[in-house]
Design a protein around this motif. Sequence first.
Motif, PDB file in Angstrom:
ATOM      1  N   GLY A   7       0.803  -1.215   0.000  1.00 23.16           N
ATOM      2  CA  GLY A   7       0.000   0.000   0.000  1.00 23.16           C
ATOM      3  C   GLY A   7       0.831   1.258   0.000  1.00 23.16           C
ATOM      4  O   GLY A   7       0.560   2.216  -0.737  1.00 23.16           O
ATOM      5  N   ALA A   8       1.879   1.300   0.846  1.00 19.74           N
ATOM      6  CA  ALA A   8       2.718   2.496   0.918  1.00 19.74           C
ATOM      7  C   ALA A   8       3.443   2.750  -0.397  1.00 19.74           C
ATOM      8  O   ALA A   8       3.612   3.892  -0.829  1.00 19.74           O
ATOM      9  CB  ALA A   8       3.723   2.358   2.061  1.00 19.74           C
ATOM     10  N   ALA A   9       3.871   1.665  -1.049  1.00 17.47           N
ATOM     11  CA  ALA A   9       4.594   1.829  -2.318  1.00 17.47           C
ATOM     12  C   ALA A   9       3.687   2.338  -3.423  1.00 17.47           C
ATOM     13  O   ALA A   9       4.167   2.920  -4.397  1.00 17.47           O
ATOM     14  CB  ALA A   9       5.231   0.500  -2.727  1.00 17.47           C
ATOM     15  N   LEU A  10       2.374   2.117  -3.287  1.00 14.20           N
ATOM     16  CA  LEU A  10       1.431   2.524  -4.326  1.00 14.20           C
ATOM     17  C   LEU A  10       0.850   3.914  -4.090  1.00 14.20           C
ATOM     18  O   LEU A  10      -0.121   4.305  -4.752  1.00 14.20           O
ATOM     19  CB  LEU A  10       0.288   1.513  -4.418  1.00 14.20           C
ATOM     20  CG  LEU A  10       0.681   0.119  -4.922  1.00 14.20           C
ATOM     21  CD1 LEU A  10      -0.468  -0.862  -4.734  1.00 14.20           C
ATOM     22  CD2 LEU A  10       1.090   0.177  -6.384  1.00 14.20           C
ATOM     23  N   ALA A  11       1.425   4.677  -3.182  1.00  9.99           N
ATOM     24  CA  ALA A  11       0.927   6.032  -2.926  1.00  9.99           C
ATOM     25  C   ALA A  11       1.055   6.940  -4.138  1.00  9.99           C
ATOM     26  O   ALA A  11       0.399   7.983  -4.218  1.00  9.99           O
ATOM     27  CB  ALA A  11       1.669   6.638  -1.730  1.00  9.99           C
ATOM     28  N   PHE A  12       1.890   6.544  -5.106  1.00 10.31           N
ATOM     29  CA  PHE A  12       2.068   7.376  -6.306  1.00 10.31           C
ATOM     30  C   PHE A  12       0.783   7.501  -7.111  1.00 10.31           C
ATOM     31  O   PHE A  12       0.680   8.351  -7.989  1.00 10.31           O
ATOM     32  CB  PHE A  12       3.162   6.777  -7.191  1.00 10.31           C
ATOM     33  CG  PHE A  12       2.897   5.363  -7.616  1.00 10.31           C
ATOM     34  CD1 PHE A  12       2.012   5.066  -8.647  1.00 10.31           C
ATOM     35  CD2 PHE A  12       3.526   4.311  -6.984  1.00 10.31           C
ATOM     36  CE1 PHE A  12       1.766   3.768  -9.036  1.00 10.31           C
ATOM     37  CE2 PHE A  12       3.284   2.995  -7.370  1.00 10.31           C
ATOM     38  CZ  PHE A  12       2.402   2.739  -8.391  1.00 10.31           C
ATOM     39  N   ILE A  13      -0.208   6.648  -6.853  1.00  8.98           N
ATOM     40  CA  ILE A  13      -1.468   6.717  -7.610  1.00  8.98           C
ATOM     41  C   ILE A  13      -2.125   8.072  -7.411  1.00  8.98           C
ATOM     42  O   ILE A  13      -2.773   8.613  -8.333  1.00  8.98           O
ATOM     43  CB  ILE A  13      -2.387   5.555  -7.198  1.00  8.98           C
ATOM     44  CG1 ILE A  13      -1.826   4.235  -7.760  1.00  8.98           C
ATOM     45  CG2 ILE A  13      -3.815   5.775  -7.665  1.00  8.98           C
ATOM     46  CD1 ILE A  13      -2.651   3.014  -7.423  1.00  8.98           C
ATOM     47  N   ARG A  14      -1.996   8.664  -6.232  1.00  5.07           N
ATOM     48  CA  ARG A  14      -2.568  10.004  -6.007  1.00  5.07           C
ATOM     49  C   ARG A  14      -1.916  11.027  -6.932  1.00  5.07           C
ATOM     50  O   ARG A  14      -2.580  11.928  -7.460  1.00  5.07           O
ATOM     51  CB  ARG A  14      -2.381  10.404  -4.545  1.00  5.07           C
ATOM     52  CG  ARG A  14      -3.211   9.571  -3.559  1.00  5.07           C
ATOM     53  CD  ARG A  14      -3.031  10.079  -2.133  1.00  5.07           C
ATOM     54  NE  ARG A  14      -3.955   9.424  -1.218  1.00  5.07           N
ATOM     55  CZ  ARG A  14      -3.716   8.257  -0.627  1.00  5.07           C
ATOM     56  NH1 ARG A  14      -2.577   7.628  -0.865  1.00  5.07           N
ATOM     57  NH2 ARG A  14      -4.605   7.728   0.182  1.00  5.07           N
ATOM     58  N   GLU A  15      -0.600  10.913  -7.142  1.00  3.05           N
ATOM     59  CA  GLU A  15       0.087  11.836  -8.049  1.00  3.05           C
ATOM     60  C   GLU A  15      -0.349  11.586  -9.498  1.00  3.05           C
ATOM     61  O   GLU A  15      -0.444  12.527 -10.291  1.00  3.05           O
ATOM     62  CB  GLU A  15       1.594  11.676  -7.906  1.00  3.05           C
ATOM     63  CG  GLU A  15       2.121  11.995  -6.506  1.00  3.05           C
ATOM     64  CD  GLU A  15       3.624  11.857  -6.422  1.00  3.05           C
ATOM     65  OE1 GLU A  15       4.324  12.561  -7.182  1.00  3.05           O
ATOM     66  OE2 GLU A  15       4.097  11.057  -5.609  1.00  3.05           O
TER      67      GLU A  15
END
Length: 882
Positions: free
Chosen positions: A692-700
């Motif tokens: 989940g933490a690694a996929l935070a780029f989805i917000r960007e």
Amino acid sequence: MPAAATFSPAQVAALLGSVSVNGQVTGVMNPLPRTDPMVAFGPGVPLVPAPLDPVRQDTGRPEPRLTEYQVSTNVPGITDRLVPWKVLRDAAGVGGLARRCIEIRKNEVATLDWTVTIAQGAAEKAQADNPGMSRAEVEAELGRRLGPEIARCTAFWEEPNPREGENFSEWISKLLEEHLVLDAIAIYPRRTYGEDLYALEIIDGSTIKVLRDNTGGRPQPPQPAYQQILWGFPRGEFVADTDGDGNVLNGYRADHLIYKRRNVRTFTQYGYSAVEQALEDIDVWLRRRKWIRDEYTEGTVPTAFIRNDGMTGWTAEQILEYERSLNDAYAGQTAERHRLRILPPGFTPDVLEGIAEKYKPEYDLYLIKQIASHFDVTIAELGFTEAGGLGSTGWHEGQADVQHRKATLPTLRWLQQLLTTMSRKHLDMPAELEFRFLGLEDEDEASADEVARQRIVWGRMTLNEDRDRLGLPRYPFPEADMPMVMTTRGVVFLEGAADFATPGVPLVPGGEASSQPVPDEPASVTGDGEEASTEEDDSDESSGGGEQSAAVKTELAAFRRWSKRNPAPRRPFEFQVVTKADAPDLAFDTRVVFAGGEPHPKVADLDSARDWPGWGPDQRAVAYWVPRIRKAMRDAVDVRRLAEQWIAERAVLVKTDEPDLDDVEDGGDDEAEITDEHDPVGWLTGHGVDLGAALAFIRELHAEGYTIGERSATAVIGGHATVDWSTWKPGHADAARLVKPGGGTNGLQRLLNEAGITIRSVAAHRMDKLAKALSDALARGDSVDTLAQDLRDVLDDSSWADMVAVTEISRAVSAATLDIYQANGITLVSWVTAADERTCMPCSVNEDTSPIRLGAYFPGGVVTPPQHPLCRCCLIPEISGP
């Protein structure tokens, strides 16, 4: 010479040197010079050879022997074979499993179609000899001239052994039997008294003794090269089918014998067959089968002992007689392989704990794989499957592809060359013809076609050369033999192009120079099948000609998709930009109406219904984000540590064949282990894997896509299709701040609020892929290094990263589009597919049913794109009025 004459030592040596042995001159050895200086502790001076063979008259030195063969190796009973022929025949006949492997390999070839056709190099040679004729004319002439020979050779191979009534399938099966079992193929070309070839008879290769000359090689005609040994004595001898130059000797045509080996080695004249290579594994398999069979026959281990307390007073003979009578009485009621034994008084049995090997199917599967590997047969072809594990079916399919490339194809090509050579030497087939199996490349047809297409596009191969590759007849028109380059403006033939156009200006198919600037290279195709566009095409700094070229390209792509979906349209396709000059190949196509008349009402206020400014910037954003996504996923998990933990814990788990069910029912430790084994996702979570933490780029990504969508939708409403992208760069950290005030950011805020749901969904997908890799590794018994690489491939997946970037940017683009249209009172919208030639059916249906009310559901069940992963469609407003 006078009787009283005397000879000097030089004359005696000259006389001795003139003695002829087998056509060669014997004499004193003439060694090569020894010029190296004498150095202490050096390599030493080479000894002068003492030749065994005659020396050459011109050099005074003997020729080398091919191998150090046994003395008198040509004598019957003396051979350098380690395994007798009978052992190989027996292993192939009684092995069971080996016999099945042989039959599979034979059926692969015997069921193929074949033909006698013009050799690939024959047309090129004929055209070089006749430069005034075209390729089509040369091939037509070859076909007319060689037609009768093709028919004659084809008729022979349909029944190559009429004496035994063997058709080609039966004949080639017999040949493959000799190849796989003995690797000794002996063929006798039986001829009529008129020297015509009547049959090619396959001889038992185990009866043929290969002779040697003094060098260890094959004796050349007229010397015998082979003898047939029957009941230990030579019963016939034959010459090789060619002389040293490869020419057939007509004087010995009736004495020829063809002898071929697939596995040719220097130290022996015999081959090394698949059965011989598998002999040790076949022996282990047979011994294990015998051990299993012995379990069902009478044995020496008693079922039970009867203790004799001595009260009867019987003698040993009486006890033995009673034991025999007792076992006879119970015969048929108990297992006959076990008996009851009566011990004499004073003896107490000390029964050892059973140590017999248990029946282990995984060990049997291992032996099956070992034997099958020698024949290049997969266990799936034998009817066996892997003992569990995810993805075993796909693994079998991959094994089949590997087996085809490394076994079937090489064997077929070897046979193809062998049959072609025999046909030319013994059937008098012209050198322009060849024997060919059909369907050799079917297993990789898609990849081969894509490679051929790229070569044709770049002018490295012509259409007829591609037809040669497929074994199809050539096109008769001359353009099929001309190299060409396929550009976005049409086909450019390289031959004579400089005579019709100035450098840098391409030609359209009709030969008329185009006014558009030539691209630096032919139209390239990206991994997704879409034509790559340059960054300048997406900028408002592009020239008018560049914009027009992009619009023409887009509209022609739309027409191609429309024509595929509408093979018999009821109304024509109306071009808005494309003119006859842009598409001369469609000039007489009644299905189209070129630009120049009244514009279509749906696009009255737009230059083109498909000029969506976001196509191009979205690809630039994807190109920027894909490497960042891959790096984020790589850094998220220590795959080496994870692989070591999984392998170590699985090794502890599988110490026993089955879990202790009592402990499971009691809720013991085994229950957790069983849960972990069958739920790798739970095991990953328990070991701290959280993507989940690694996929935070989805917000960007959502902020990036919203900026692209807001600017594109605003431009389209304004009636133009250009946007100033100079203030925006892919990966801008504050992309959302560039949205103009009043445009509305409700869609972006909603995406950001719901990003957690998207992140959890994407993370779950990757966790499932990691779990599958763990399960597959457990089923295959992979090492730590192999498993770590598999986990790394799951995380660092360029295709998956591209899919995430494209899909999430498209989702944000649509959210911005919806906000802008609602804020500006747009009520009707049309679904427009991206011009990337990979439009799916649901998107096509959405496009065909446009326009619809803004916010209503399209037939695909969505309000806005994306319809599916990797969807790049967009919504175009339907504007009426100012």
